[in-house]
Design a protein around this motif. Structure first.
Motif, PDB file in Angstrom:
ATOM      1  N   PRO A 130       0.804  -1.227   0.000  1.00 27.56           N
ATOM      2  CA  PRO A 130       0.000   0.000   0.000  1.00 27.56           C
ATOM      3  C   PRO A 130       0.832   1.269   0.000  1.00 27.56           C
ATOM      4  O   PRO A 130       0.305   2.357  -0.227  1.00 27.56           O
ATOM      5  N   ARG A 161      -7.622   5.629   2.583  1.00 28.67           N
ATOM      6  CA  ARG A 161      -6.499   5.150   1.768  1.00 28.67           C
ATOM      7  C   ARG A 161      -7.042   4.161   0.747  1.00 28.67           C
ATOM      8  O   ARG A 161      -7.761   3.232   1.100  1.00 28.67           O
ATOM      9  N   ASP A 162      -6.699   4.364  -0.496  1.00 29.83           N
ATOM     10  CA  ASP A 162      -7.197   3.484  -1.551  1.00 29.83           C
ATOM     11  C   ASP A 162      -6.640   2.073  -1.393  1.00 29.83           C
ATOM     12  O   ASP A 162      -5.478   1.892  -0.992  1.00 29.83           O
ATOM     13  N   PRO A 163      -7.439   1.060  -1.723  1.00 33.38           N
ATOM     14  CA  PRO A 163      -6.931  -0.319  -1.675  1.00 33.38           C
ATOM     15  C   PRO A 163      -5.954  -0.575  -2.813  1.00 33.38           C
ATOM     16  O   PRO A 163      -5.853   0.208  -3.761  1.00 33.38           O
ATOM     17  N   ALA A 200      -8.978  -5.294   5.306  1.00 25.07           N
ATOM     18  CA  ALA A 200      -8.895  -3.838   5.282  1.00 25.07           C
ATOM     19  C   ALA A 200      -9.209  -3.313   6.675  1.00 25.07           C
ATOM     20  O   ALA A 200      -9.746  -4.026   7.534  1.00 25.07           O
ATOM     21  N   GLY A 259      -7.111  -1.579   2.023  1.00 26.85           N
ATOM     22  CA  GLY A 259      -7.688  -0.244   2.036  1.00 26.85           C
ATOM     23  C   GLY A 259      -7.956   0.212   3.464  1.00 26.85           C
ATOM     24  O   GLY A 259      -8.034  -0.583   4.397  1.00 26.85           O
ATOM     25  N   CYS A 260      -8.083   1.534   3.653  1.00 26.91           N
ATOM     26  CA  CYS A 260      -8.375   2.105   4.962  1.00 26.91           C
ATOM     27  C   CYS A 260      -9.604   3.005   4.831  1.00 26.91           C
ATOM     28  O   CYS A 260      -9.650   3.872   3.941  1.00 26.91           O
ATOM     29  N   TYR A 261     -10.564   2.802   5.710  1.00 25.58           N
ATOM     30  CA  TYR A 261     -11.849   3.469   5.579  1.00 25.58           C
ATOM     31  C   TYR A 261     -12.275   4.081   6.917  1.00 25.58           C
ATOM     32  O   TYR A 261     -12.014   3.498   7.990  1.00 25.58           O
ATOM     33  N   THR A 285     -12.391  -8.601   2.933  1.00 21.82           N
ATOM     34  CA  THR A 285     -12.796  -8.019   1.647  1.00 21.82           C
ATOM     35  C   THR A 285     -12.848  -9.032   0.508  1.00 21.82           C
ATOM     36  O   THR A 285     -13.023  -8.641  -0.653  1.00 21.82           O
ATOM     37  N   THR A 342     -13.363   6.738   2.047  1.00 23.57           N
ATOM     38  CA  THR A 342     -12.106   6.037   1.781  1.00 23.57           C
ATOM     39  C   THR A 342     -10.947   6.922   2.204  1.00 23.57           C
ATOM     40  O   THR A 342     -10.726   7.989   1.614  1.00 23.57           O
ATOM     41  N   LEU A 360     -15.223  -2.142  -0.489  1.00 26.00           N
ATOM     42  CA  LEU A 360     -14.009  -2.279   0.319  1.00 26.00           C
ATOM     43  C   LEU A 360     -13.013  -3.163  -0.410  1.00 26.00           C
ATOM     44  O   LEU A 360     -13.369  -4.207  -0.962  1.00 26.00           O
ATOM     45  N   TRP A 398      -1.269   3.344   9.474  1.00 21.64           N
ATOM     46  CA  TRP A 398      -2.414   4.216   9.248  1.00 21.64           C
ATOM     47  C   TRP A 398      -2.872   4.702  10.627  1.00 21.64           C
ATOM     48  O   TRP A 398      -3.469   3.953  11.385  1.00 21.64           O
TER      49      TRP A 398
END
Length: 505
Positions: free
Chosen positions: A9, A105-107, A27, A88-90, A71, A103, A84, A14
């Protein structure tokens, strides 16, 4: 975190949580609760793998927290949300009675490694084939130059012409090789790609094609072997005894394999299985073929037009196997099971608010717990459709007529699938080996054989390698089935996925 390179990533933390703790298909979901939100807050999630299921409570939150979310299968929450993705980070903000998912951080792109390595393999294979081509051309040129400068060789004595040798249909070997390759890839996890794995219940994915492809291609070889034996004047009774012997060997061989899974406990050993279905379907289809295969050159049906011989010579078998398929449909939708509605073919469990919790598979599960039978009935028809394709090879000698006939059968299979799914409400389901699943995979088999036959045997633009080498076995059926399935020793993970069925792969 197990992902490297493509699946990196690009950051280690994060916030306060380390990305290294995420595994494949996971994720982070950061839940932030406003002060006016009543406690506890319940998070509900629904996976696409669970058909017509209610939302299931995922977590109870008293304070703001970070959760790990799987995911692998597409899932939704009780809130508008982006899909998801892996690593990724949501952020989920809850305030004022509303939820908002963002979102942070993008997956990563999980398909990128697959595309990369497939491209590398294709490039390496292309380089190898190109090098081989130029080496052969150089060798031929050198031989021609060497022959041009020498004396003329003395004339050779004439030899009696040998009978023409039957040309091997290499596309059949390539077909088997492709099935074997996919089987090995799937049995070793398929890279943990959800779309390459088996469908959870209804639907068709790559892994679901392997078993029906093997059954279908086994059927293709049956008339070829049968015709060879009949030309050698082998009696039909002797042919049938050989069929019984091969079927018994296959059946007992899988019983031996199942002793590894069940630790040799005969009280709980699994009687039904992959090779058992092979043995049963082969016994039925090849058995009827032994006694109901007409030989057009033996005087049994000399009045038949040549262009329909592949159909009319099989009329008794069409009738027998269609009756068996109708029996499969009647039992599936008319047998009354204890505590379950008549004709139920759902997954049971939580479907429809757990109304039919113990009705998984309906009649198929109920019967197969007593005798591994119902799914085998539709599998028999799949093998028979393979024999139909094999008869086309025997009775149509030119490419055009073969392709036309295979294409006709493919279209018929797809039309029947469309009717069964759209009008008869019979879903494509491998676990139940539904008739729509059988026709759809058979239609795909016809199409794949057409493509391979044109590329390998007609236009010679491809020699079938590397798949040809994995699938190149003699037309003797014991060799075909044993070579094709000897690698199925590790059936444990598939058996656990659906222990009551007889088709784990």
């Amino acid at each position: 975190m197990s992902g490297l390179w493509f699946e990196d990533p690009g950051f280690d933390y994060w916030g306060a949580v380390p990305m290294s703790e995420l595994d494949v298909d996971e994720a982070y979901l950061n839940i932030t609760l406003a002060s006016d939100v009543p406690r506890p807050l319940y998070l509900y999630q629904l996976s696409d793998d669970c058909e017509r299921c209610p939302f299931v409570r995922r977590a109870s939150n008293y304070v703001s927290t970070v959760l790990k979310i799987n995911t692998k299968s597409p899932s939704i929450f009780l809130t508008p949300d982006p899909p998801l993705g892996e690593f990724g980070c949501y952020d989920l903000y809850v305030q004022g009675g509303k939820c908002e998912l963002r979102t942070a951080r993008d997956p990563v792109n999980i398909v990128a490694p697959l595309i990369f390595w497939v491209t590398i393999l294709v490039v390496l294979f292309s380089i190898f084939k190109t090098s081989k081509y130029y080496i052969l051309k150089r060798k031929e040129k050198a031989e021609e130059e060497g022959e041009g400068g020498g004396e003329e060789p003395p004339p050779e004595e004439e030899e009696s012409p040998s009978p023409p040798r039957r040309k091997r249909v290499k596309s059949l070997d390539a077909f088997r090789g492709i099935a074997i390759t996919i089987m090995i890839f799937v049995n070793f996890g398929a890279g943990k790609y959800q779309f390459l794995d088996h469908a959870a219940w209804n639907g068709l994915q790559l892994a679901d094609l392997v078993f029906p492809w093997f059954l279908w291609i086994m059927g293709v070889t049956i008339p070829i072997v049968m015709s060879s034996n009949l030309r050698k004047n082998v009696s039909r009774h002797k042919i049938f005894l050989g069929i019984i012997k091969r079927s018994a060997i296959l059946f007992l061989f899988n019983i031996m394999l199942n002793t590894f899974t069940y630790n040799g406990n005969l009280a709980t050993i699994r009687i039904n299985g992959v090779l058992q279905r092979f043995a049963t379907t082969y016994l039925v289809v090849a058995g009827f073929s032994a006694y109901f295969t007409f030989q057009p050159d033996s005087g049994e049906n000399t009045m038949l037009p040549s262009f329909v011989k592949d159909i009319t010579l099989l009329l008794p078998q069409w009738f027998i196997h269609s009756t068996i398929l109708c029996l499969h449909g009647w039992v599936t939708f008319h047998l009354q099971m204890p505590g379950c509605p008549r004709g139920y073919i759902g997954p049971g469990g939580y479907q429809d608010d757990a109304k039919y919790y113990n009705c998984t598979g309906g009649a198929a599960n109920y019967i197969d717990l007593l005798l591994p039978l119902l799914g085998t009935l539709s599998s028999i028809y799949q093998v028979f459709l393979g024999t139909v394709a094999g008869n086309v090879l025997l009775h149509h000698k030119d490419t055009e007529s073969r392709i036309k006939r295979w294409f006709l059968y493919a279209v018929l299979c797809f039309l029947l699938t469309f009717y069964l799914v759209g009008f008869a409400n019979i879903p494509v389901n491998k676990q139940l080996w539904s008739s729509s699943f059988m026709f759809l995979t058979s239609g795909i088999s016809f199409v794949l054989l057409i493509i391979l036959y044109l590329a390998i045997d007609h236009y010679n633009v491809w020699d079938g390698s590397p798949f040809f080498y994995a699938g190149s076995v003699d037309f003797e059926l014991e060799s075909i089935m044993t070579r094709s399935w000897i690698m199925l020793v590790d059936l444990r993970s598939s058996v656990r996925s659906f222990v009551s069925r007889s088709d784990p792969i």
